[in-house]
Design an enzyme around this catalytic site. Sequence first.
Site, PDB file in Angstrom:
ATOM      1  N   LYS A   1      10.116  23.330  95.617  1.00  0.00           N
ATOM      2  CA  LYS A   1       9.539  22.503  96.685  1.00  0.00           C
ATOM      3  C   LYS A   1       8.073  22.150  96.458  1.00  0.00           C
ATOM      4  O   LYS A   1       7.566  21.159  97.003  1.00  0.00           O
ATOM      5  CB  LYS A   1       9.694  23.220  98.022  1.00  0.00           C
ATOM      6  CG  LYS A   1      11.113  23.257  98.566  1.00  0.00           C
ATOM      7  CD  LYS A   1      11.543  21.915  99.102  1.00  0.00           C
ATOM      8  CE  LYS A   1      12.833  21.993  99.882  1.00  0.00           C
ATOM      9  NZ  LYS A   1      13.216  20.709 100.483  1.00  0.00           N
TER      10      LYS A   1
ATOM     11  N   SER B   1      17.104  26.982  92.395  1.00  0.00           N
ATOM     12  CA  SER B   1      16.046  26.296  93.132  1.00  0.00           C
ATOM     13  C   SER B   1      15.067  27.181  93.891  1.00  0.00           C
ATOM     14  O   SER B   1      14.027  26.695  94.321  1.00  0.00           O
ATOM     15  CB  SER B   1      16.677  25.293  94.106  1.00  0.00           C
ATOM     16  OG  SER B   1      17.605  25.923  94.953  1.00  0.00           O
TER      17      SER B   1
END
Length: 505
Positions: A50, A307
Amino acid sequence: MQSYLKRILTARVYDVAVETPLELAPNLSARIGNNVLFKREDMQPVFSFKLRGAYNKMAQLNPEQLKRGVIAASAGNHAQGVALSAHRLGCKAIIVMPTTTPQVKIDAVRHFGQRSVEIVMHGDSYSDACAHAYALEKEKQLTFVHPFDDPDVIAGQGTIAMEILRQRQAPIHAIFCAIGGGGLIAGVAAYVKQVRPDIKVIGVQTTDSDAMARSLKSRKRVTLNDVGLFSDGTAVKLAGEETFRVCKQYVDEVVLVDTDAVCAAIKDVFQDTRSILEPAGALAVAGAKLYAKREQLKGETLVTVCSGANMNFDRLRFVAERSEIGEKREAILAVTIPETPGSFRKFCTLLGKRNITEFNYRYADPKAAQVFVGIQVKDQSETADLVDKLQRGKLPTLDLSDNEMAKLHLRHLVGGHAPEAKDEIIFRFEFPERPGALMNFLNSMDHSWNISLFHYRNHGADYGRVLVGMQVPRTDKKALKTFLDTLGYPYWDESDNPAYRLFLG
């Protein structure tokens, strides 16, 4: 989409982000017969991809916007990216987080943001937090940094695809990405389909948070009433407008996985890397496994974007318990055996040399005993064979491996008082964690003594903790002592334990 290609190639992410490695997963690759590569976004400074999108968005703001400050809504990982970006760029940030956000992510936001960030807790999901953040944006005249539905954020995430194709120039069958709102997969797909359109881009969602999958199927955005919170990083009720547009054009498909499959994927990554991903971080791995099995792939290269790794430590207890079930390597069975001396031994004989992972039994009926048992198996077909074998041995058996109530609650509730269990004594043992330890116990015990309680759960130690209730006549006390002394297992008499008296005696 040419615009996205340019945005990705010129994205400002490397002021704060790092180019993460693309690593072969040897154990998982050998097991599923394909080359599985992990794109290690869990190795970013904020332990999540992110940071790329957040910083790229904020780096595009003009001095006046930065001076006023920014606001964001996030379940945790985007918040950390915004916090670190705000600190690096010298601007203030308000971050609205759902009340369900794991504490490890809240603490991390404070750490990365230092004095630049104010945290506001609001709502049960990302969507709730987002609505509140929009209200604050207007009230305080701040710039909203969206976690996924923004071209600059999407472009920042797309740099992952740029790195993958540079790091792996050989053929790739598919790239798998977790989907919450869709920023990651939109960025990856926008780049891959412009540069290497032969590569499939496949999204992965949990069965209880599948807004993007439903939207693509309906050809319009679908809002979910509720979302599952196990994979909190992808708990999004409505996919982004821009991400949906990109996914509709470029994403090949979305596969759905359940909680047990995600737990199994977390274990797979740990076994190959000794790193622990958060549930959302392991979604791509779970999806790649499901897809490879469904398509019967062999010898292909599958890239999975790992992720994030912002996992609450306390959640590991649940993950460890469910990972074997998710891999279909543990069968949960309910078995009915006659309430007679020797029937327990017969049951264990039918199990053969299989490892017992759990055993719950409490005397309740003078004719039949209900046993809750976990057994290590190779795959689902072995579970079916075992059930058939027990049935042929006249031991009625029910497979509970997919029964959510049994897996979550029943295994902890088997037991209760047994007033008919006369002359019951309770011992706690430490069995060596090796095949044959239980049979040695049963064969050494006097065959006239009835087992009235048995509880065991594998905890991954080199010895098993076992609680056993036996109905031993008072006249057999000397024989009991001989049995305990010659058995060779450490033991403790718990017959006077107040916990036993209150709940089991």
